[in-house]
Design a protein around this motif. Sequence first.
Motif, mmCIF file in Angstrom:
data_model
loop_
_atom_site.group_PDB
_atom_site.id
_atom_site.type_symbol
_atom_site.label_atom_id
_atom_site.label_comp_id
_atom_site.label_asym_id
_atom_site.label_seq_id
_atom_site.Cartn_x
_atom_site.Cartn_y
_atom_site.Cartn_z
ATOM 1 N N MET A 82 0.834 -1.200 0.000
ATOM 2 C CA MET A 82 0.000 0.000 0.000
ATOM 3 C C MET A 82 0.870 1.252 0.000
ATOM 4 S SD MET A 82 -3.019 1.063 2.630
ATOM 5 C CE MET A 82 -3.890 -0.464 2.474
ATOM 6 N N ARG A 83 0.514 2.210 -0.862
ATOM 7 C CA ARG A 83 1.283 3.460 -0.914
ATOM 8 C C ARG A 83 0.890 4.370 0.248
ATOM 9 N NH1 ARG A 83 2.653 5.350 -6.396
ATOM 10 N NH2 ARG A 83 2.757 3.515 -7.704
ATOM 11 N N ALA A 87 -2.723 4.885 2.133
ATOM 12 C CA ALA A 87 -2.933 4.608 3.557
ATOM 13 C C ALA A 87 -3.560 5.809 4.251
ATOM 14 C CB ALA A 87 -1.604 4.253 4.228
ATOM 15 N N THR A 102 -1.474 -6.781 6.900
ATOM 16 C CA THR A 102 -0.786 -5.991 5.880
ATOM 17 C C THR A 102 0.712 -6.248 5.938
ATOM 18 O OG1 THR A 102 -0.738 -4.171 7.462
ATOM 19 C CG2 THR A 102 -2.432 -4.075 5.775
ATOM 20 N N ALA A 103 1.378 -6.032 4.802
ATOM 21 C CA ALA A 103 2.831 -6.147 4.753
ATOM 22 C C ALA A 103 3.344 -5.113 3.763
ATOM 23 C CB ALA A 103 3.249 -7.548 4.332
ATOM 24 N N LEU A 104 4.611 -4.768 3.910
ATOM 25 C CA LEU A 104 5.172 -3.703 3.075
ATOM 26 C C LEU A 104 5.262 -4.094 1.608
ATOM 27 C CD1 LEU A 104 8.006 -2.179 5.252
ATOM 28 C CD2 LEU A 104 6.008 -0.990 4.378
ATOM 29 N N LYS A 108 7.495 -9.778 1.835
ATOM 30 C CA LYS A 108 7.197 -9.822 3.255
ATOM 31 C C LYS A 108 5.832 -10.419 3.521
ATOM 32 C CE LYS A 108 10.416 -6.483 4.940
ATOM 33 N NZ LYS A 108 10.812 -5.091 5.031
#
Lengths: 121, 278
Positions: A82-83, A87, A102-104, A108
């Motif tokens: 997610m940018r 967010a 969520t993950a970067l 990940k």
Amino acid sequence: MERVPILKLGDILIISIQVDLEDQSVLALQEDLADKVVSTGARGVIIDITAVEIVDSFIGRMLATIAATSRMLDAETVVVGMRPAVAITLVELGLSLGGVRTALNLEKGVALLDHTRSAPR
Amino acid sequence: MTAHADATRRRVHDLLRAEEERILQRWTDLAKTSAEELRDLYRALRLALGDERDDLADVRGLLAELSRERARQGHTPSDTARVVFCLKEAVHEAVASDGSAEALKGFIWFSRLIDDLGLYTFEVYATAREKIILDQAEQLLELSTPVVKLWEGIVAVPLIGTLDSARTQVVMEKLLQTLVETGAEHAVIDITGVPAVDTQVAQHLLKTVVAARLMGAECVISGIRPQIAHTIVTLGIEFGDIITKASLADALAYALSRSGAEISTPRRTRIAVRTEEV
């Protein structure tokens, strides 16, 4: 209408959203995904939204719905990539996506799912 | 403008022209300042009054210059306004010695005009000040939001000063951007330097934490002082499942252990950290 492809990697399903989604495609995606989870017996779903620049409440709800559906079918959902702007928008809209992990990035996200499954349930 | 009012104004203007030297001298004495800076102003004012169009742009320009110049010399804005108001007294003396009813009526109008001009010097002063404050606020905003890397995969935002929505926005954007760039999975928001936490500040903090969480990073809030903890509880603010720690050190230790590092303290003064592949 464009259909979003669902990729299978081991027992993980990966959805990479590359285009601006129409409402119709979103509904189709939800149905396709539910079918696919059942037919493949997937234990994890990763939704990659790296390319998504604009979100609205509809997309936010889509993510929550997909997560809820997958959980019913015993598959964990992770939203990755997610940018920052996205967010911030979701927070301002009041959508905190409770229940969605969520993950970067994709890597990940996969690691997170592996980790969860190796941990005792 | 009625013919009558016109006549009274012309009377004042005539007086200003006829008695120029005397009024100017008196004004200089009263205002206790140099004649040069007042002479230009007086001329401009007299010309503007003689003009049918009532155009005070030149006078205002000169006044703005006077106000700035005097502010630089360390005079208060009241001093500057008083200099302008002194002209009233000087003109009043001329009007009194003239003694005609027309001149007296005209003086009332003239006095109101001078009031406006005096207030204008104040306005210029305030505007100049306002600009300085705005510039500084902007610089402060840029200065006060660093994101520092504490460890591989752990970043921290030491917040100093009061949090408002504009600042939170900057902090949030900067933190999220750093998360993307460094791929850090743990963020520590340290509020040791935040003087007070009210519902609004808490709301801002929560938003930042939720946004970071959406990106896939875990946020810890640290540096909560005893009074602040007390305030938060008294106000009934819910931090939900957000991890809070008393000090930055605790937060770092927590983030390290979450990222799989092991901390051992064989002696009190040394900390050895070993990272393990998961």
